[in-house]
Enzyme design. Structure first.
Site, short mmCIF file in Angstrom:
data_model
loop_
_atom_site.label_atom_id
_atom_site.label_comp_id
_atom_site.label_asym_id
_atom_site.label_seq_id
_atom_site.Cartn_x
_atom_site.Cartn_y
_atom_site.Cartn_z
N THR A 106 67.74 82.83 52.63
CA THR A 106 66.96 81.38 52.45
C THR A 106 66.94 81.19 51.12
OG1 THR A 106 64.97 80.45 52.74
CG2 THR A 106 64.68 82.78 52.57
N GLY A 107 67.09 79.83 50.97
CA GLY A 107 67.20 79.20 49.36
C GLY A 107 68.23 78.13 49.41
N GLY A 133 71.13 76.36 49.51
CA GLY A 133 72.27 76.81 50.20
C GLY A 133 73.64 76.54 49.31
N THR A 153 63.53 78.15 56.30
CA THR A 153 64.51 78.69 57.21
C THR A 153 63.97 79.95 57.68
OG1 THR A 153 66.30 77.74 56.01
CG2 THR A 153 66.76 79.92 56.96
N1 ASP Z 1 69.29 77.82 52.97
C1 ASP Z 1 68.91 76.72 53.93
C2 ASP Z 1 69.79 75.58 53.38
O1 ASP Z 1 70.41 75.43 52.28
C3 ASP Z 1 67.70 76.06 53.38
C4 ASP Z 1 66.61 77.12 53.26
O2 ASP Z 1 66.83 78.51 53.37
O3 ASP Z 1 65.38 76.91 53.56
O4 ASP Z 1 70.23 74.94 54.29
#
Ligand code: ASP
Length: 342
Positions: A245-246, A248, A194
């Site tokens: 980011t992480g 979700g 992300t």
């Molecule tokens: N946070 C995003 C999600 O869960 C994924 C990501 O951060 O890459 O959709």
């Protein structure tokens, strides 16, 4: 220096806009996750560092020239959405069905205005759709076909869904499906990648934005934290601006972005302490993976993650630049310097 040149210098400096402007600062991420040095080639590493460096410098220069934070967040996120390296826009991950469903959000710290889209499939730059929701609709979050229709009505550039596909993500979906069928946990880049940007602009306003393709192999219209205000994105001039980011599902339940700002606001914690408490305390204890970039009204910056790496770059209120992928920042140099200068 004698008095006359000194006086002249003061006179000249007082007419140079940047010399009198308030401090500006920027931080951005390109996702977090299981990033090991062995999983990435030297060339890939260089490509990431180069784009992180280029976009952070560009955003910082725009802020220095007095651009509004909302514009800089959108511009920088668009550059990253257009790059195949990140899981946003062109280069986004694929759903279980092999399509793309994109999420994005933006929030402004001066008035808590916010806009977001979830599960859009045709708008080239989802961050622009999120901003159009903020600017031209009475709503905060639009989803699916309706959100695409709204974006089109707003005159945004629309594309076919395959525009977002890249060979790397097609390969990742194949691997994900194979492992799902074999009931093996998938450790590849099914999640994370992300992009997000937070800024302090010259007018003293904070802004935050996030854009993503979500997680590889997602189904049933799954929506993550990125388009959810308070979870993946938050900005309030009283406290801070955050983009996350992480994984979700954890960021939604732990309200990671707004929790960090609430700790700054109500407990009077410094930005770094608040971000550390939430990421290394709450989130880690809960078993959630990921990270945040955060900025406060003074232009202090925090880049905090509990994963092996997070693509990140920042230039703080003192003009100090940090670029990194893995645990340690690669380098800390002054704005405008090349990474190899540090
Ligand atoms: N946070 C995003 C999600 O869960 C994924 C990501 O951060 O890459 O959709």
């Amino acid at each position: 220096m004698t008095d006359l040149p000194k006086l002249l210098l003061v006179f000249v400096l007082s007419y140079v806009p940047w010399a009198t402007a308030n401090p500006v600062a920027i931080a951005l991420h390109g996702g977090a996750g299981t990033l090991t040095r062995s999983a990435i080639t030297i060339e890939q590493e260089r490509a990431y560092l180069e784009i992180l460096n280029a976009v952070v410098e560009q955003g910082y220069e725009r802020l220095q020239s007095g651009a509004a934070g909302s514009d800089v967040v959108r511009e920088v996120i668009q550059l990253m959405e257009n790059s195949p390296l990140f899981n946003a826009g062109h280069g986004a991950v694929l759903t279980w069905e092999g399509t793309h469903e994109l999420d994005a959000s933006i929030m402004l710290g001066q008035n808590l205005a916010a806009g977001a889209v979830a599960g859009v499939t045709r708008v080239k730059n989802p961050i622009e759709a999120a901003f159009a929701v903020l600017k031209h609709s009475p709503h905060v979050l639009l989803s699916g076909a309706g959100a695409d229709e709204f974006a089109e009505e707003q005159g945004l550039t629309m594309v076919g869904n395959t525009y977002f596909s890249t060979p790397r993500r097609i390969e990742a979906l194949k691997l994900f499906r194979a492992k799902q069928h074999a009931k093996i946990a998938y450790e590849g880049d099914e999640k994370f990648g992300t992009v997000g940007v937070v800024v302090l602009d010259a007018a003293g306003n904070l802004a935050a934005g996030t854009s993503t393709g979500g997680m590889t192999g997602k189904r049933w219209g799954r929506i993550g934290d990125s388009p959810l205000i308070g979870s993946g994105t938050y900005a309030n001039n009283r406290s801070c601006a955050v983009s996350a980011t992480g994984h979700g599902e954890f960021f939604i339940r732990w309200q990671v972005a707004s929790d960090i700002c609430a700790r700054v606001n109500y407990q009077g914690l410094g930005l770094m302490a608040a971000a550390n408490q939430v990421i290394h305390g709450e989130l880690t204890e809960a078993g959630g993976d990921g990270g945040v970039i955060a900025i406060d009204p003074q232009g202090n910056v925090a880049l905090v993650f509990n994963t092996e790496g997070m693509y990140r770059a920042s230039i703080n209120n003192k003009g100090q630049k940090v670029i990194g992928i893995f645990g340690e920042p690669y380098n800390t140099v002054k704005h405008g310097q090349d990474l190899s200068d540090g």
